[in-house]
Write an enzyme that holds these catalytic residues in place. Structure first.
Site, short mmCIF file in Angstrom:
data_model
loop_
_atom_site.label_atom_id
_atom_site.label_comp_id
_atom_site.label_asym_id
_atom_site.label_seq_id
_atom_site.Cartn_x
_atom_site.Cartn_y
_atom_site.Cartn_z
N ASP A 1 34.06 36.83 42.23
CA ASP A 1 33.99 36.62 43.67
C ASP A 1 32.58 36.20 44.03
O ASP A 1 31.63 36.98 43.82
CB ASP A 1 34.37 37.90 44.41
CG ASP A 1 34.20 37.77 45.91
OD1 ASP A 1 34.79 36.84 46.51
OD2 ASP A 1 33.45 38.58 46.50
N GLU B 1 37.38 31.49 43.07
CA GLU B 1 38.06 30.99 44.26
C GLU B 1 37.53 29.60 44.61
O GLU B 1 36.36 29.29 44.39
CB GLU B 1 37.86 31.95 45.44
CG GLU B 1 36.42 32.34 45.71
CD GLU B 1 36.31 33.45 46.73
OE1 GLU B 1 37.23 33.59 47.56
OE2 GLU B 1 35.30 34.17 46.70
N CYS C 1 48.33 47.83 46.32
CA CYS C 1 49.67 47.80 46.91
C CYS C 1 50.04 46.47 47.56
O CYS C 1 51.19 46.27 47.94
CB CYS C 1 49.82 48.93 47.93
SG CYS C 1 48.81 48.72 49.42
N ASP D 1 33.93 43.36 47.46
CA ASP D 1 33.78 42.25 46.53
C ASP D 1 34.53 42.50 45.22
O ASP D 1 35.10 41.58 44.63
CB ASP D 1 32.30 42.01 46.24
CG ASP D 1 31.53 41.64 47.51
OD1 ASP D 1 32.15 41.08 48.43
OD2 ASP D 1 30.31 41.91 47.56
#
Length: 347
Positions: free
Chosen positions: A150, A244, A299, A331
């Site tokens: 990240d 990303e 979750c 992060d």
């Protein structure tokens, strides 16, 4: 034909190969622009000639028939560990060549395009495009490790293993020393214009411009060295690296973060990882950043999707999931989500 139209092209230092390469590059640039924009935007603005002589020229290498094509033959060739020969320029002393010749077999490597360039500090560089039947590097051994990273401005990156790499902030740390130098440069530029003098003939301006350029080059070199070492370490130690797909161009429109985003060098870092992954037989992919920060990795709950939790802001570095009560470091959680997206894309 084109040499007759422009007097400056009749210089003895310019070969037909140089002009031919320039015309090919010109046509390739137009084709690339048409392919990228599909004529939906206006024509590009051409780069004008540098005021202080920075620029580059390309020429193709030629080999005689019935002779071996290696680094020691051809119109552009290596003479010894510290000298090369280039058409029209002749014998040139170079650095960093001896180390390459020690680790590679020059007898099976041929030189293609040669580029001679000059930067705004007045330094000259020569680069060879090389081809070989043997690979220049060997692939790294499999490690069985996969990593998500990240990228952010608070620290440079956080990975899915929980490791954090601090942001060196090279420009920010040097800014206080650059500020005075740039102000002096601006004053000398204004004074020269006010007195009607050309900047090329203003010696004080040229001295200050060189001083500022050297300081900026030092920052750039330090950043490049940091990005090179870090990208190589990631590729060397992991079979799969996932990041990303950040759009720096759009993010730079945020004036509060523009300087920090430019300083961190995300795009350069991604480019380095991309070519090193291909070079060393690793896999590097980029995924859509949507909800990687807002989603709980345990979750799958997305912050802001209902009344239980609002969207995370930039200042929120830690948070608790209202659905599964898991505690997250922002992060690290994002890096885990990025790795999961990459694994799903490869499945």
């Amino acid at each position: 034909m084109i040499r007759r139209r422009f007097e400056w092209l009749q210089s003895k230092l310019l070969t037909n190969a140089t002009i031919s390469m320039s015309m090919r590059s010109y046509k390739a640039a137009w084709n690339l622009w048409k392919k990228a924009h599909k004529n939906k935007v206006g024509t590009p603005r051409f780069k004008r000639k540098d005021l202080f002589g920075a620029g580059s020229m390309q020429l193709s290498n030629g080999y005689a028939k019935n002779k071996p094509a290696d680094m020691y033959s051809g119109s552009a060739r290596v003479l010894d560990k510290t000298h090369v020969s280039v058409p029209k320029l002749g014998r040139i002393c170079v650095s960093h060549l001896a180390g390459f010749l020690r680790t590679h077999n020059a007898d099976v490597i041929r030189i293609g395009t040669v580029t001679v360039s000059k930067d705004n500090l007045g330094y000259y560089w020569i680069s060879f495009q090389l081809a070989s039947a043997e690979p220049f590097t060997t692939a790294f051994k499999k490690t069985g490790s996969q990593l998500g990273i990240d990228l952010n401005t608070d620290n440079f990156l956080t990975d899915s293993d929980g490791n954090c790499i601090e942001n060196p902030r090279y420009y920010r740390n040097a800014e206080k020393y650059l500020k005075d130098a740039k102000r002096t440069l601006s004053r000398r530029q204004l004074r020269a214009k006010k007195e009607g003098r050309s900047l090329r003939s203003s010696k004080n301006y040229l001295k200050q411009r060189l001083l500022v350029a050297k300081k900026m080059k030092k920052i750039s070199n330090r950043r490049n060295s940091f990005l090179d070492e870090l990208s190589l370490a990631l590729i060397k130690n992991h079979d799969l690296v996932v990041a990303e797909n950040l759009s720096s161009k759009n993010m730079l429109k945020n004036h509060a973060l523009a300087k920090s985003i430019s300083d961190v060098g995300w795009q350069t870092f991604v480019q380095k990882i991309t070519y090193k992954a291909e070079l060393y037989g690793r896999k590097f992919i980029m995924v859509d950043p949507k909800n990687t920060t807002q989603m709980c990795h345990d979750c799958g709950y997305v912050c802001g999707s209902d009344w239980r939790h609002e969207k995370l802001k930039l200042k929120d570095r830690e948070w608790n999931c209202p659905n599964c009560v898991a505690h997250h470091i922002r992060d690290h959680n994002a890096a885990l989500n990025i790795l999961t997206k990459g694994q799903q894309a490869l499945a």
